[in-house]
Scaffold this motif. Structure first.
Motif, PDB file in Angstrom:
ATOM      1  N   ASP A  45      30.594  43.293  43.451  1.00 57.81           N
ATOM      2  CA  ASP A  45      30.204  44.247  42.405  1.00 57.81           C
ATOM      3  C   ASP A  45      31.431  44.872  41.748  1.00 57.81           C
ATOM      4  OD1 ASP A  45      27.566  43.734  42.967  1.00 57.81           O
ATOM      5  OD2 ASP A  45      27.283  45.514  44.231  1.00 57.81           O
ATOM      6  N   ALA A  46      32.412  45.226  42.561  1.00 59.85           N
ATOM      7  CA  ALA A  46      33.637  45.813  42.021  1.00 59.85           C
ATOM      8  C   ALA A  46      34.349  44.825  41.109  1.00 59.85           C
ATOM      9  CB  ALA A  46      34.553  46.247  43.160  1.00 59.85           C
ATOM     10  N   ARG A  47      34.433  43.577  41.540  1.00 61.36           N
ATOM     11  CA  ARG A  47      35.090  42.546  40.718  1.00 61.36           C
ATOM     12  C   ARG A  47      34.372  42.356  39.378  1.00 61.36           C
ATOM     13  NH1 ARG A  47      34.203  36.837  43.063  1.00 61.36           N
ATOM     14  NH2 ARG A  47      32.138  37.483  42.316  1.00 61.36           N
ATOM     15  N   ASP A  48      33.062  42.270  39.418  1.00 63.26           N
ATOM     16  CA  ASP A  48      32.293  42.049  38.183  1.00 63.26           C
ATOM     17  C   ASP A  48      32.436  43.236  37.223  1.00 63.26           C
ATOM     18  OD1 ASP A  48      31.494  39.667  39.278  1.00 63.26           O
ATOM     19  OD2 ASP A  48      29.541  40.409  39.963  1.00 63.26           O
ATOM     20  N   LEU A  49      32.440  44.445  37.762  1.00 67.27           N
ATOM     21  CA  LEU A  49      32.588  45.622  36.917  1.00 67.27           C
ATOM     22  C   LEU A  49      33.981  45.681  36.282  1.00 67.27           C
ATOM     23  CD1 LEU A  49      30.738  48.420  38.915  1.00 67.27           C
ATOM     24  CD2 LEU A  49      30.248  47.693  36.564  1.00 67.27           C
ATOM     25  N   ILE A  50      34.987  45.302  37.056  1.00 65.82           N
ATOM     26  CA  ILE A  50      36.364  45.296  36.522  1.00 65.82           C
ATOM     27  C   ILE A  50      36.467  44.304  35.368  1.00 65.82           C
ATOM     28  CG2 ILE A  50      38.753  44.691  37.059  1.00 65.82           C
ATOM     29  CD1 ILE A  50      38.254  45.794  39.894  1.00 65.82           C
ATOM     30  N   ILE A  51      35.881  43.124  35.558  1.00 65.38           N
ATOM     31  CA  ILE A  51      35.901  42.114  34.489  1.00 65.38           C
ATOM     32  C   ILE A  51      35.145  42.617  33.255  1.00 65.38           C
ATOM     33  CG2 ILE A  51      35.100  39.807  33.847  1.00 65.38           C
ATOM     34  CD1 ILE A  51      35.621  38.954  36.745  1.00 65.38           C
ATOM     35  N   GLN A  52      34.011  43.277  33.491  1.00 69.16           N
ATOM     36  CA  GLN A  52      33.215  43.818  32.389  1.00 69.16           C
ATOM     37  C   GLN A  52      34.007  44.865  31.591  1.00 69.16           C
ATOM     38  OE1 GLN A  52      29.426  45.339  33.609  1.00 69.16           O
ATOM     39  NE2 GLN A  52      29.037  46.357  31.662  1.00 69.16           N
TER      40      GLN A  52
END
Length: 308
Positions: free
Chosen positions: A295-302
């Motif tokens: 979740d943290a990775r996806d939010l950072i990419i977003q």
């Protein structure tokens, strides 16, 4: 009749003579014995005195030996204390010298960074093993990863860049720069060590951050007060900078819940900014990342995509 008296008188006289002779002989004999006895008594007394003197000498020698041993032990203890203090001072001097060298190295790194910023032709690529900080260029975005030492920042970056925690990570002693390329998007992460002597450099790189990722050890709430203090200082200088707080080490039974972390860090007072609070953990050897790290990775990419 007269003859009998004469005989008796003769006998009496002889007895007297014999008695007087015996008296003188007895006196002489006693004197001789006394004379023989007296020198022997003096010798015996002298021998006793000599033996007592010898015993006194032995006692004095024992006392002197014990005193010497005691003095020797006291000298050894004093010498040990002096050596211990000397070693302690030497260790403190070595640590101080090491800290000075490290600070000087950081100053040099800052000078190099300044030169790179002034030269448009220099755009070095960030590598995980490269300790020098790398600033984002026109094609990338920088995510600043901070937190106290031992929070798990280095392990998190390794998981984000490789997708797995396959080795034990050593704490970052200075800077740790990691690049991630995904779907044509280039994201640069900059981690700065969390030891006390390195925290003074956190704010220097905050102005170039697209996102602040602040990692805390949820299983060690005793350090939340220090973490909150540093976080408040960082957020004051960037009132609208997006903030992602990772409550790490959620796999430890004593770890605080997300709600407790939110309250202990006073996250309700972070102001008008994007705020993300995620529980995470990393385990060595696991094939897939935990849902929190994903979740943290996806939010950072977003967030990085939204900045383009």
């Amino acid at each position: 009749m007269f003859g009998e008296r004469l005989a008796a008188a003769a006998v009496l006289g002889a007895s007297v003579v014999i008695g007087v002779a015996y008296f003188f002989w007895s006196s002489a004999s006693s004197s001789e014995k006394e004379a023989q006895k007296q020198p022997g008594g003096e010798a015996l007394s002298a021998a006793v005195k000599q033996e007592e003197a010898s015993e006194k000498q032995k006692v004095a020698a024992v006392v002197q030996t014990e005193a010497a041993n005691k003095d020797g032990e006291e000298e050894e203890e004093e010498e040990a204390v002096i050596q211990s203090e000397a070693r302690k001072e030497e260790k403190e001097e070595e640590e101080e010298e090491a800290l000075v060298v490290q600070n000087e190295a950081l100053v040099v790194q800052n000078e190099v960074l300044k030169e790179e910023e002034e030269s448009p032709d220099l755009h070095p690529e960030a590598e995980t093993s490269e300790p020098r900080p790398v600033e984002s260029d026109s094609e990338g975005s920088q995510v600043l990863v901070l937190g106290l030492d031992g929070a798990g920042k280095t392990s998190l970056l390794h998981c984000l860049s490789t997708g797995i925690l396959d080795q034990d990570m050593k704490p970052t002693e200075g800077f740790n720069a990691v690049s991630i390329n995904r779907d044509g998007l280039h994201i640069e992460f900059l981690e700065i060590g969390g030891k006390e002597e390195l925290r003074q450099y956190w704010q220097r790189y905050l102005s170039k951050a697209l996102l602040l990722v602040f990692v805390v050890d949820a299983s060690d709430p005793q350090r939340f007060t220090v973490a909150r203090k540093h976080l408040e200082v960082l957020l004051t200088s960037r009132p609208r900078l997006p903030l992602m707080v990772l409550a790490n080490k959620q796999d430890i039974p004593s770890a605080l819940s997300i709600t407790d972390v939110h309250d202990d860090l006073s996250l309700s007072e972070v102001g008008e900014r994007q705020l993300f609070l995620i529980g995470t953990y990393m385990k060595k050897g696991e094939v897939e990342l935990s849902s929190g790290v994903q979740d943290a990775r996806d939010l950072i990419i977003q967030i990085a995509c939204g900045s383009k």
